[in-house]
Design a protein around this motif. Structure first.
Motif, PDB file in Angstrom:
ATOM      1  N   ARG A 267       0.820  -1.215   0.000  1.00 30.18           N
ATOM      2  CA  ARG A 267       0.000   0.000   0.000  1.00 30.18           C
ATOM      3  C   ARG A 267       0.857   1.270   0.000  1.00 30.18           C
ATOM      4  NH1 ARG A 267      -3.592   0.602   4.681  1.00 30.18           N
ATOM      5  NH2 ARG A 267      -4.975   1.726   3.303  1.00 30.18           N
ATOM      6  N   LEU A 268       2.170   1.091  -0.044  1.00 30.36           N
ATOM      7  CA  LEU A 268       3.071   2.225   0.163  1.00 30.36           C
ATOM      8  C   LEU A 268       2.924   3.289  -0.934  1.00 30.36           C
ATOM      9  CD1 LEU A 268       5.254   3.415   1.932  1.00 30.36           C
ATOM     10  CD2 LEU A 268       6.959   2.165   0.594  1.00 30.36           C
ATOM     11  N   LYS A 269       2.838   2.876  -2.193  1.00 28.07           N
ATOM     12  CA  LYS A 269       2.750   3.850  -3.283  1.00 28.07           C
ATOM     13  C   LYS A 269       1.474   4.672  -3.188  1.00 28.07           C
ATOM     14  CE  LYS A 269       5.677   1.576  -6.703  1.00 28.07           C
ATOM     15  NZ  LYS A 269       5.732   1.000  -8.075  1.00 28.07           N
ATOM     16  N   ALA A 270       0.386   4.024  -2.807  1.00 25.86           N
ATOM     17  CA  ALA A 270      -0.877   4.754  -2.667  1.00 25.86           C
ATOM     18  C   ALA A 270      -0.814   5.731  -1.497  1.00 25.86           C
ATOM     19  CB  ALA A 270      -2.026   3.778  -2.469  1.00 25.86           C
ATOM     20  N   PHE A 271      -0.050   5.372  -0.465  1.00 23.32           N
ATOM     21  CA  PHE A 271       0.069   6.245   0.703  1.00 23.32           C
ATOM     22  C   PHE A 271       0.972   7.429   0.398  1.00 23.32           C
ATOM     23  CE2 PHE A 271       2.604   7.162   4.610  1.00 23.32           C
ATOM     24  CZ  PHE A 271       1.605   7.849   5.296  1.00 23.32           C
ATOM     25  N   ASP A 272       2.175   7.155  -0.086  1.00 23.14           N
ATOM     26  CA  ASP A 272       3.122   8.210  -0.427  1.00 23.14           C
ATOM     27  C   ASP A 272       4.169   7.629  -1.382  1.00 23.14           C
ATOM     28  OD1 ASP A 272       5.075  10.166  -0.616  1.00 23.14           O
ATOM     29  OD2 ASP A 272       4.850  10.804   1.454  1.00 23.14           O
ATOM     30  N   PRO A 273       4.070   7.932  -2.678  1.00 23.01           N
ATOM     31  CA  PRO A 273       5.016   7.357  -3.659  1.00 23.01           C
ATOM     32  C   PRO A 273       6.456   7.798  -3.457  1.00 23.01           C
ATOM     33  CG  PRO A 273       3.616   9.037  -4.677  1.00 23.01           C
ATOM     34  CD  PRO A 273       3.055   8.783  -3.310  1.00 23.01           C
ATOM     35  N   THR A 274       6.680   8.829  -2.633  1.00 24.40           N
ATOM     36  CA  THR A 274       8.056   9.286  -2.398  1.00 24.40           C
ATOM     37  C   THR A 274       8.747   8.490  -1.300  1.00 24.40           C
ATOM     38  OG1 THR A 274       7.465  10.960  -0.732  1.00 24.40           O
ATOM     39  CG2 THR A 274       7.335  11.613  -3.050  1.00 24.40           C
ATOM     40  N   TRP A 275       7.980   7.706  -0.564  1.00 24.78           N
ATOM     41  CA  TRP A 275       8.573   6.939   0.529  1.00 24.78           C
ATOM     42  C   TRP A 275       9.304   5.709  -0.008  1.00 24.78           C
ATOM     43  CZ3 TRP A 275       6.161   6.069   5.956  1.00 24.78           C
ATOM     44  CH2 TRP A 275       6.061   7.294   6.622  1.00 24.78           C
ATOM     45  N   SER A 276      10.458   5.431   0.591  1.00 27.68           N
ATOM     46  CA  SER A 276      11.219   4.234   0.234  1.00 27.68           C
ATOM     47  C   SER A 276      10.845   3.082   1.151  1.00 27.68           C
ATOM     48  CB  SER A 276      12.723   4.525   0.361  1.00 27.68           C
ATOM     49  OG  SER A 276      13.048   4.789   1.733  1.00 27.68           O
ATOM     50  N   LYS A 277      11.256   1.876   0.748  1.00 25.77           N
ATOM     51  CA  LYS A 277      11.022   0.716   1.607  1.00 25.77           C
ATOM     52  C   LYS A 277      11.797   0.848   2.918  1.00 25.77           C
ATOM     53  CE  LYS A 277       8.368  -1.886  -1.022  1.00 25.77           C
ATOM     54  NZ  LYS A 277       8.874  -3.100  -1.690  1.00 25.77           N
TER      55      LYS A 277
ATOM     56  N   GLY B  56      -0.516  -1.241  24.335  1.00 25.19           N
ATOM     57  CA  GLY B  56       0.157  -1.285  23.041  1.00 25.19           C
ATOM     58  C   GLY B  56      -0.327  -0.188  22.114  1.00 25.19           C
ATOM     59  N   LEU B  57      -1.635   0.092  22.164  1.00 28.56           N
ATOM     60  CA  LEU B  57      -2.186   1.159  21.329  1.00 28.56           C
ATOM     61  C   LEU B  57      -1.595   2.510  21.713  1.00 28.56           C
ATOM     62  CD1 LEU B  57      -4.189   2.212  19.227  1.00 28.56           C
ATOM     63  CD2 LEU B  57      -5.937   2.272  21.026  1.00 28.56           C
ATOM     64  N   ILE B  58      -1.464   2.763  23.003  1.00 31.57           N
ATOM     65  CA  ILE B  58      -0.849   4.017  23.449  1.00 31.57           C
ATOM     66  C   ILE B  58       0.600   4.087  22.967  1.00 31.57           C
ATOM     67  CG2 ILE B  58      -0.094   5.328  25.473  1.00 31.57           C
ATOM     68  CD1 ILE B  58      -2.591   4.210  26.919  1.00 31.57           C
ATOM     69  N   GLY B  59       1.308   2.958  23.059  1.00 28.11           N
ATOM     70  CA  GLY B  59       2.684   2.919  22.569  1.00 28.11           C
ATOM     71  C   GLY B  59       2.773   3.210  21.080  1.00 28.11           C
ATOM     72  N   VAL B  60       1.857   2.642  20.297  1.00 28.18           N
ATOM     73  CA  VAL B  60       1.823   2.895  18.851  1.00 28.18           C
ATOM     74  C   VAL B  60       1.528   4.364  18.570  1.00 28.18           C
ATOM     75  CG1 VAL B  60       0.519   2.453  16.730  1.00 28.18           C
ATOM     76  CG2 VAL B  60       1.226   0.547  18.176  1.00 28.18           C
ATOM     77  N   MET B  61       0.606   4.936  19.309  1.00 23.47           N
ATOM     78  CA  MET B  61       0.247   6.346  19.095  1.00 23.47           C
ATOM     79  C   MET B  61       1.436   7.265  19.383  1.00 23.47           C
ATOM     80  SD  MET B  61      -3.575   6.174  20.770  1.00 23.47           S
ATOM     81  CE  MET B  61      -3.896   7.935  20.689  1.00 23.47           C
ATOM     82  N   LEU B  62       2.164   6.970  20.446  1.00 28.21           N
ATOM     83  CA  LEU B  62       3.332   7.795  20.772  1.00 28.21           C
ATOM     84  C   LEU B  62       4.424   7.636  19.715  1.00 28.21           C
ATOM     85  CD1 LEU B  62       3.565   7.199  24.636  1.00 28.21           C
ATOM     86  CD2 LEU B  62       2.792   9.280  23.461  1.00 28.21           C
ATOM     87  N   ALA B  63       4.655   6.394  19.271  1.00 29.92           N
ATOM     88  CA  ALA B  63       5.661   6.153  18.232  1.00 29.92           C
ATOM     89  C   ALA B  63       5.268   6.838  16.929  1.00 29.92           C
ATOM     90  CB  ALA B  63       5.838   4.647  18.015  1.00 29.92           C
ATOM     91  N   THR B  64       3.990   6.781  16.600  1.00 36.78           N
ATOM     92  CA  THR B  64       3.495   7.397  15.368  1.00 36.78           C
ATOM     93  C   THR B  64       3.620   8.916  15.420  1.00 36.78           C
ATOM     94  OG1 THR B  64       1.933   5.578  15.006  1.00 36.78           O
ATOM     95  CG2 THR B  64       1.467   7.646  13.882  1.00 36.78           C
ATOM     96  N   LEU B  65       3.285   9.490  16.565  1.00 33.16           N
ATOM     97  CA  LEU B  65       3.406  10.942  16.732  1.00 33.16           C
ATOM     98  C   LEU B  65       4.855  11.378  16.550  1.00 33.16           C
ATOM     99  CD1 LEU B  65       1.945  13.587  17.519  1.00 33.16           C
ATOM    100  CD2 LEU B  65       2.481  13.046  19.911  1.00 33.16           C
TER     101      LEU B  65
ATOM    102  N   ASN C  40       7.364  14.685   8.398  1.00 29.45           N
ATOM    103  CA  ASN C  40       6.382  15.591   7.792  1.00 29.45           C
ATOM    104  C   ASN C  40       5.047  14.915   7.472  1.00 29.45           C
ATOM    105  OD1 ASN C  40       8.245  17.826   7.728  1.00 29.45           O
ATOM    106  ND2 ASN C  40       9.224  16.849   5.968  1.00 29.45           N
ATOM    107  N   LYS C  41       4.587  14.093   8.385  1.00 27.45           N
ATOM    108  CA  LYS C  41       3.279  13.466   8.253  1.00 27.45           C
ATOM    109  C   LYS C  41       2.485  13.763   9.517  1.00 27.45           C
ATOM    110  CE  LYS C  41       3.676  11.248   4.302  1.00 27.45           C
ATOM    111  NZ  LYS C  41       2.830  11.587   3.144  1.00 27.45           N
ATOM    112  N   SER C  42       1.200  14.035   9.337  1.00 24.95           N
ATOM    113  CA  SER C  42       0.375  14.277  10.512  1.00 24.95           C
ATOM    114  C   SER C  42       0.107  12.966  11.237  1.00 24.95           C
ATOM    115  CB  SER C  42      -0.954  14.920  10.102  1.00 24.95           C
ATOM    116  OG  SER C  42      -1.810  13.974   9.478  1.00 24.95           O
ATOM    117  N   PHE C  43      -0.277  13.096  12.471  1.00 22.85           N
ATOM    118  CA  PHE C  43      -0.558  11.917  13.296  1.00 22.85           C
ATOM    119  C   PHE C  43      -1.614  11.025  12.642  1.00 22.85           C
ATOM    120  CE2 PHE C  43      -3.307  10.075  16.642  1.00 22.85           C
ATOM    121  CZ  PHE C  43      -2.395   9.221  17.231  1.00 22.85           C
TER     122      PHE C  43
END
Length: 266
Positions: free
Chosen positions: A40-50, A101-110, A117-120
């Motif tokens: 799904r990476l290209k649909a999310f952001d084609p500039t992102w690398s693996k 785990g969800l709180i941990g994911v949210m903090l890591a994502t933030l 340069n991606k919003s939460f």
């Protein structure tokens, strides 16, 4: 009644080194999430690398493990871990909290979003459809560990778990959660997110349906012995933690679509 399959929790033993199925389920969940994310990476952001995707998966996985373990300690059995802090390291025995785990994911994502340069919610919407893979794998790990079983029942698919002192036929609630939190939640989010959705809507769908599924299964699942029921003779800690998810999920979906509609009207 169905016979419980006697599966050794240790998948592989090499001398003193033991590899547990529970740990392998985490690897399956993380690996499966990375594979689907790469599709799904290209649909999310084609500039992102693996490589950038691998960095995201690493930090999210760290958030899952650290947050899940600390969440269990704080929400479910704080006194035992204060008495023996080394128990925190014994993750192969189970004792992980989804909500932690969800709180941990949210903090890591933030943190990761700010550095890239991606919003939460841009990142959370990308991650949410991947999470049920790990949830489903984790419930299979619970089943193999013969933990988190359900209440006694006379249903034809009841099982007697070897860890149950009473040796009663019980709901295999781990399999219920595998079917709902793993399979059903994955299907809902995967198909919902195949089309462009307003930012925050996919995250809202995840919060809403996970909360509903978990809240429902808790009615047939035996609560943690050290906590029991918190109120009314049926309310569990899992249900208490899911209520904000259900309410928040509805609010996020409504807010996302209203904001999208308002922006389209400008």
């Amino acid at each position: 009644m169905l016979a419980y399959p006697q599966i050794d929790p240790v998948a592989l033993a090499i001398g003193p080194l033991k590899i547990h199925w529970y740990g392998l389920m985490y690897l399956i969940g993380i690996g499966g999430a990375w594979w689907l994310a790469s599709r799904r990476l290209k649909a999310f952001d084609p500039t992102w690398s693996k490589e950038k995707l691998s960095d995201l998966v690493f930090w999210v996985a760290l958030g899952v493990i650290a947050g899940g373990r600390l969440g269990y300690v704080l929400f479910y059995d704080l006194s035992a871990y204060i008495a023996n802090p080394l128990l925190i390291l014994e993750v192969w025995k189970g004792g992980m909290s989804f909500h932690g785990g969800l709180i941990g994911v949210m903090l890591a994502t933030l943190w990761f979003g700010r550095r890239n340069n991606k919003s939460f919610f841009q990142l959370m919407d990308f991650i949410a459809p991947l999470v049920p893979i790990g949830l489903g794998a984790g419930r299979i790990g619970n089943f193999i560990n013969a933990e988190l079983w359900g209440k006694a029942t006379d249903l034809p698919w009841a099982m007697i778990f070897p860890t149950d002192p009473a040796q009663l036929p019980r709901h295999p609630s781990q399999l219920y959660q595998f079917a709902l939190e793993g399979v059903a939640l994955f299907a809902i989010l995967w198909f919902y997110s195949r089309k462009p959705r307003p930012t925050m809507a996919v995250s809202g769908m995840f919060a809403l349906f996970y909360g509903i599924f978990r809240f429902a299964v808790e009615f047939v699942r035996v609560p943690d012995a050290q906590l029991g029921y918190l109120a009314f003779g049926w309310l569990t800690m899992g249900q208490v933690l899911c209520l904000p998810m259900i309410i928040g999920g509805i609010a996020m979906i409504v807010w996302a679509h209203r904001r999208h509609a308002a922006q389209g009207a400008i």
